[in-house]
Motif scaffolding. Structure first.
Motif, PDB file in Angstrom:
ATOM      1  N   SER A 150      41.960  32.970  42.582  1.00 18.50           N
ATOM      2  CA  SER A 150      41.593  33.776  43.734  1.00 18.50           C
ATOM      3  C   SER A 150      41.667  32.851  45.028  1.00 18.50           C
ATOM      4  O   SER A 150      41.822  33.607  46.187  1.00 18.50           O
ATOM      5  CB  SER A 150      40.109  34.049  43.714  1.00 18.50           C
ATOM      6  N   ARG A 156      48.796  34.938  46.307  1.00 18.35           N
ATOM      7  CA  ARG A 156      48.102  36.083  46.174  1.00 18.35           C
ATOM      8  C   ARG A 156      48.669  37.164  47.102  1.00 18.35           C
ATOM      9  O   ARG A 156      48.906  38.210  47.046  1.00 18.35           O
ATOM     10  CB  ARG A 156      46.378  36.004  46.770  1.00 18.35           C
ATOM     11  N   ASP A 166      44.521  44.001  41.913  1.00 20.98           N
ATOM     12  CA  ASP A 166      43.399  43.231  41.213  1.00 20.98           C
ATOM     13  C   ASP A 166      43.064  44.047  39.886  1.00 20.98           C
ATOM     14  O   ASP A 166      42.717  45.572  40.235  1.00 20.98           O
ATOM     15  CB  ASP A 166      42.413  42.948  42.044  1.00 20.98           C
ATOM     16  N   SER A 169      38.552  39.601  36.673  1.00 17.63           N
ATOM     17  CA  SER A 169      38.498  38.295  36.933  1.00 17.63           C
ATOM     18  C   SER A 169      37.456  37.583  36.196  1.00 17.63           C
ATOM     19  O   SER A 169      36.809  38.244  35.258  1.00 17.63           O
ATOM     20  CB  SER A 169      38.112  38.223  38.286  1.00 17.63           C
ATOM     21  N   VAL A 185      42.327  35.759  38.591  1.00 16.51           N
ATOM     22  CA  VAL A 185      42.240  37.005  38.790  1.00 16.51           C
ATOM     23  C   VAL A 185      43.425  37.544  37.829  1.00 16.51           C
ATOM     24  O   VAL A 185      44.583  37.120  38.157  1.00 16.51           O
ATOM     25  CB  VAL A 185      42.433  37.305  40.352  1.00 16.51           C
TER      26      VAL A 185
END
Ligand SMILES: CC(C)(COP(=O)(O)OP(=O)(O)OC[C@H]1O[C@@H](n2cnc3c(N)ncnc32)[C@H](O)[C@@H]1OP(=O)(O)O)[C@@H](O)C(=O)NCCC(=O)NCCS
Length: 193
Positions: A150, A156, A166, A169, A185
C-alpha cells in the motif's frame, strides 16, 4: 527500446529485478536456501533460469535497449481453482500473499515488475504491463491481477492509471529488509473489451 520474451541468459537481471519488485522478500527467502558463502541472488538467478516455476524466465518479458535490460515483468495465469492447501506449510511472511492470490483464480497474475533505477520514468514499466496484458488476453485471460504494498506510491500510481482497482488487502508481516509496513493490496483489472 523494445519489449521481448526473456532469455535464459537474462537470469541475473531477472533475479535482481524480481527482488526489487518483491520489496526484498525474494532475497530474504533465497538467503534461507543458500549454502554457506553462496549469495542469495545466485539462488534467485538459478530459479529464474529454470524451465518451470513462477519465476522462470519463460514467464518473463524484458525491455531492452541496445542489448541491455532496462526492466522486466513476470506474469502468468493463476490456476483455477486456486487450491491453497495447508497455509501453515508456507513461510509466515508469504501467507498473506497466498491468501490474496487465491482471490484471483484464472487471472493473468503480474507477479513482478521492475525497472532499473537509471531507466525509470521513461515508460518502461508501462510498456511491459501493456505487453503482458496483451499476451494474457491471447491466452484467454479476462482479468489481470497483482499485489502491491500500500505504501509503494509509484507502483500504485502506475497501476491505477492502467485501470487496476483495489479488491482486498492483508497486513504485511515484516521480514528482514522489509521497506514498508502497511498492507499488501490485491488489485485487478478487466482485460475483456
Ligand atoms: C514502479 C516502477 C516499476 C515504475 O517503472 P518505470 O519504468 O519508471 O515506470 P514508467 O516510466 O512506465 O512510468 C509509469 C508511471 O509510473 C510513475 N512513475 C514513474 N517514474 C516516476 C517517478 N520518478 N516519480 C514518480 N512517479 C513515477 C508514474 O505514474 C508514471 O506515469 P506518468 O508519468 O505517465 O504519470 C519502478 O519505479 C520500479 O521498478 N520500482 C521498484 C520496483 C517496484 O516497486 N515494483 C512494483 C512492485 S508491485
Amino acid at each position: 527500446m523494445e519489449v521481448e520474451r526473456a532469455l535464459k541468459s537474462d537470469a541475473d537481471d531477472l533475479a535482481y529485478l524480481i527482488d526489487i519488485a518483491g520489496e526484498g522478500m525474494p532475497q530474504y527467502l533465497w538467503s534461507q536456501l543458500a549454502e554457506p558463502g553462496q549469495a542469495a541472488l545466485e539462488i534467485g538467478a538459478s530459479r529464474a533460469g529454470r524451465e518451470e516455476g513462477g519465476f522462470s524466465y519463460r514467464n518473463a518479458l524484458v525491455c531492452r535497449d541496445r542489448g541491455s535490460v532496462l526492466g522486466m515483468i513476470v506474469a502468468y495465469r493463476l490456476p483455477n481453482p486456486y487450491v491453497v492447501g495447508e497455509l501453515n506449510e508456507y513461510p509466515e511472511i508469504v501467507r498473506p500473499l497466498i491468501q490474496l492470490e487465491a482471490l484471483a483464480p484464472g487471472t493473468l497474475y503480474i507477479n513482478a515488475v521492475a525497472t532499473y533505477d537509471a531507466a525509470r520514468g521513461q515508460g518502461v514499466a508501462r510498456m511491459l504491463m501493456l505487453e503482458a496484458q496483451e499476451m494474457g488476453q491471447l491466452q484467454g485471460c479476462t482479468e489481470a491481477s497483482l499485489i502491491v504494498a500500500s505504501a509503494n506510491k509509484r507502483a500504485r500510481h502506475l497501476y491505477l492509471q492502467l485501470g487496476y482497482q483495489d479488491i482486498d488487502s492483508r497486513p504485511i508481516i515484516e521480514y528482514p529488509g522489509c521497506p514498508y509496513g502497511g498492507d499488501w493490496v490485491l488489485m485487478k483489472k478487466d482485460l475483456a473489451g
